[in-house]
Every structure is written in structure tokens, then in C-alpha cells.
Design a protein around this motif. Structure first.
Motif, PDB file in Angstrom:
ATOM      1  N   GLY A 169     -38.009 -25.184  35.026  1.00 57.80           N
ATOM      2  CA  GLY A 169     -39.221 -24.225  36.024  1.00 57.80           C
ATOM      3  C   GLY A 169     -38.268 -24.136  37.478  1.00 57.80           C
ATOM      4  N   HIS A 170     -36.949 -24.626  37.385  1.00 57.59           N
ATOM      5  CA  HIS A 170     -35.949 -24.849  38.343  1.00 57.59           C
ATOM      6  C   HIS A 170     -34.228 -24.448  37.898  1.00 57.59           C
ATOM      7  N   TYR A 171     -33.758 -23.618  37.739  1.00 58.18           N
ATOM      8  CA  TYR A 171     -32.509 -23.208  37.284  1.00 58.18           C
ATOM      9  C   TYR A 171     -31.591 -24.624  38.105  1.00 58.18           C
ATOM     10  N   GLU A 172     -31.321 -23.827  38.960  1.00 55.46           N
ATOM     11  CA  GLU A 172     -30.515 -24.899  39.187  1.00 55.46           C
ATOM     12  C   GLU A 172     -29.976 -26.441  38.968  1.00 55.46           C
ATOM     13  N   GLN A 173     -31.410 -26.670  38.597  1.00 54.86           N
ATOM     14  CA  GLN A 173     -31.841 -28.542  38.398  1.00 54.86           C
ATOM     15  C   GLN A 173     -31.322 -28.136  36.540  1.00 54.86           C
ATOM     16  N   LEU A 174     -32.064 -27.212  36.056  1.00 54.91           N
ATOM     17  CA  LEU A 174     -31.957 -26.989  34.358  1.00 54.91           C
ATOM     18  C   LEU A 174     -29.906 -26.943  34.421  1.00 54.91           C
ATOM     19  N   SER A 175     -29.559 -25.967  35.074  1.00 53.28           N
ATOM     20  CA  SER A 175     -27.958 -25.873  35.045  1.00 53.28           C
ATOM     21  C   SER A 175     -26.959 -27.223  35.385  1.00 53.28           C
ATOM     22  N   TYR A 176     -27.550 -28.443  36.096  1.00 50.70           N
ATOM     23  CA  TYR A 176     -26.810 -28.826  36.505  1.00 50.70           C
ATOM     24  C   TYR A 176     -27.281 -30.262  35.105  1.00 50.70           C
ATOM     25  N   PHE A 177     -28.462 -30.125  34.322  1.00 47.86           N
ATOM     26  CA  PHE A 177     -28.441 -31.186  33.419  1.00 47.86           C
ATOM     27  C   PHE A 177     -27.639 -30.222  32.098  1.00 47.86           C
ATOM     28  N   ALA A 178     -27.644 -28.416  32.420  1.00 48.35           N
ATOM     29  CA  ALA A 178     -26.555 -28.510  30.975  1.00 48.35           C
ATOM     30  C   ALA A 178     -25.223 -28.809  31.879  1.00 48.35           C
ATOM     31  N   VAL A 179     -24.889 -28.747  32.583  1.00 48.08           N
ATOM     32  CA  VAL A 179     -23.464 -29.170  33.090  1.00 48.08           C
ATOM     33  C   VAL A 179     -23.323 -30.721  32.551  1.00 48.08           C
ATOM     34  N   ALA A 180     -24.210 -31.564  33.035  1.00 45.83           N
ATOM     35  CA  ALA A 180     -24.077 -32.515  32.902  1.00 45.83           C
ATOM     36  C   ALA A 180     -24.176 -32.938  31.106  1.00 45.83           C
ATOM     37  N   GLN A 181     -24.752 -32.426  30.161  1.00 43.85           N
ATOM     38  CA  GLN A 181     -24.537 -32.669  28.845  1.00 43.85           C
ATOM     39  C   GLN A 181     -23.652 -31.882  28.286  1.00 43.85           C
ATOM     40  N   ASN A 182     -22.844 -30.849  28.734  1.00 41.93           N
ATOM     41  CA  ASN A 182     -21.941 -30.140  28.184  1.00 41.93           C
ATOM     42  C   ASN A 182     -22.739 -29.398  27.308  1.00 41.93           C
ATOM     43  N   ASP A 183     -23.459 -28.775  27.589  1.00 37.72           N
ATOM     44  CA  ASP A 183     -24.239 -28.057  26.870  1.00 37.72           C
ATOM     45  C   ASP A 183     -24.435 -26.805  27.591  1.00 37.72           C
ATOM     46  N   ALA A 184     -25.314 -25.410  26.972  1.00 36.01           N
ATOM     47  CA  ALA A 184     -25.818 -24.249  27.560  1.00 36.01           C
ATOM     48  C   ALA A 184     -27.133 -24.302  28.151  1.00 36.01           C
ATOM     49  N   VAL A 185     -26.993 -23.642  28.714  1.00 30.45           N
ATOM     50  CA  VAL A 185     -28.174 -23.519  29.733  1.00 30.45           C
ATOM     51  C   VAL A 185     -29.958 -23.770  28.818  1.00 30.45           C
ATOM     52  N   GLY A 186     -29.714 -22.040  28.081  1.00 31.61           N
ATOM     53  CA  GLY A 186     -31.130 -21.916  27.101  1.00 31.61           C
ATOM     54  C   GLY A 186     -30.663 -23.090  25.660  1.00 31.61           C
ATOM     55  N   ARG A 187     -29.761 -24.092  25.646  1.00 29.26           N
ATOM     56  CA  ARG A 187     -30.130 -24.702  24.717  1.00 29.26           C
ATOM     57  C   ARG A 187     -30.538 -26.083  25.655  1.00 29.26           C
ATOM     58  N   VAL A 188     -30.721 -26.280  26.370  1.00 24.10           N
ATOM     59  CA  VAL A 188     -31.167 -27.379  27.021  1.00 24.10           C
ATOM     60  C   VAL A 188     -33.133 -27.720  27.516  1.00 24.10           C
ATOM     61  N   ARG A 189     -33.114 -25.908  27.827  1.00 27.29           N
ATOM     62  CA  ARG A 189     -34.295 -25.535  27.858  1.00 27.29           C
ATOM     63  C   ARG A 189     -35.040 -25.650  27.432  1.00 27.29           C
ATOM     64  N   SER A 190     -34.561 -25.460  25.594  1.00 28.29           N
ATOM     65  CA  SER A 190     -35.144 -25.727  24.249  1.00 28.29           C
ATOM     66  C   SER A 190     -35.055 -27.057  24.329  1.00 28.29           C
ATOM     67  N   GLN A 191     -34.197 -27.983  24.170  1.00 28.32           N
ATOM     68  CA  GLN A 191     -34.538 -29.268  24.115  1.00 28.32           C
ATOM     69  C   GLN A 191     -35.750 -30.177  24.875  1.00 28.32           C
ATOM     70  N   PHE A 192     -35.605 -29.678  26.665  1.00 26.41           N
ATOM     71  CA  PHE A 192     -37.039 -29.968  26.954  1.00 26.41           C
ATOM     72  C   PHE A 192     -38.673 -29.528  26.757  1.00 26.41           C
ATOM     73  N   LEU A 193     -38.155 -28.201  25.980  1.00 22.42           N
ATOM     74  CA  LEU A 193     -39.786 -27.637  25.650  1.00 22.42           C
ATOM     75  C   LEU A 193     -40.033 -28.088  24.662  1.00 22.42           C
ATOM     76  N   GLU A 194     -39.223 -28.365  23.902  1.00 22.03           N
ATOM     77  CA  GLU A 194     -39.519 -30.040  22.242  1.00 22.03           C
ATOM     78  C   GLU A 194     -39.867 -30.687  22.989  1.00 22.03           C
ATOM     79  N   LYS A 195     -39.230 -31.803  23.977  1.00 18.94           N
ATOM     80  CA  LYS A 195     -39.980 -33.137  24.382  1.00 18.94           C
ATOM     81  C   LYS A 195     -41.171 -32.800  25.320  1.00 18.94           C
ATOM     82  N   MET A 196     -41.392 -31.393  25.433  1.00 18.92           N
ATOM     83  CA  MET A 196     -42.949 -31.242  26.254  1.00 18.92           C
ATOM     84  C   MET A 196     -44.062 -32.189  25.329  1.00 18.92           C
TER      85      MET A 196
END
Length: 95
Positions: free
Chosen positions: A46-73
């Protein structure tokens, strides 16, 4: 009893009906931790800045990280443990 922002008291039954993750006496450790992990993942999504931080840390796209988090849920802590028969109210815990 708890107080809300206006000072009126709120019963724990009302809080539990409103917020699923507040727990109750019969809630297992696995259910409580699963609710905590889902709330955390939902906050990250829900917090885009936090999501983009994780995306940069994982060297991945924001949409892909969001998708991974949704699958983890779905099962953030793995499958629930199997219940032992006859040990429901023994009070011994999981030692």
C-alpha cells in the motif's frame, strides 16, 4: 474496554469484529503470526515508496515485487501445523 479518539469506550468484541488481526483467546500462534505477516505485506504494498525501496534493494521492477508480495500473502508462514488429536486443551504448549 478501550477508548476511542472521542473518549467513548469500545468493547473488545466490537474491536475483534472490526479488525480481524486483533486475535482472541482461542487463536493459535500460527494464525496470529500469519495475520501479522499479512498486515505487514499489505502495508508494504500500500505504500509505494516502501515498495519501490524493496524493488531497488532487490534490483527488480516494482510490479514484480508487488506480485511477489501478493503471492506471499496466501501462506506467508507456510502451511498450518497439523493438530494433534486429544491434545486440544492440555495446556502444555508446544514444548
Amino acid at each position: 474496554m478501550a477508548l476511542n479518539a472521542g473518549g467513548a469506550s469500545i468493547s473488545t468484541d466490537l474491536l475483534q469484529a472490526r479488525y480481524i488481526g486483533t486475535g482472541h483467546a482461542d487463536m493459535s500462534k500460527h494464525e496470529f503470526i500469519t495475520n501479522q505477516h499479512r498486515d505487514t505485506l499489505a502495508s508494504h504494498i500500500g505504500h509505494y515508496e516502501q515498495l519501490s525501496y524493496f524493488a531497488v534493494a532487490q534490483n527488480d521492477a516494482v510490479g514484480r515485487v508487488r506480485s511477489q508480495f501478493l503471492e506471499k500473502m496466501l501462506e506467508p508462514c507456510g502451511p498450518p501445523p497439523k493438530q494433534k488429536k486429544g491434545n486440544k486443551g492440555a495446556g502444555g504448549g508446544d514444548r
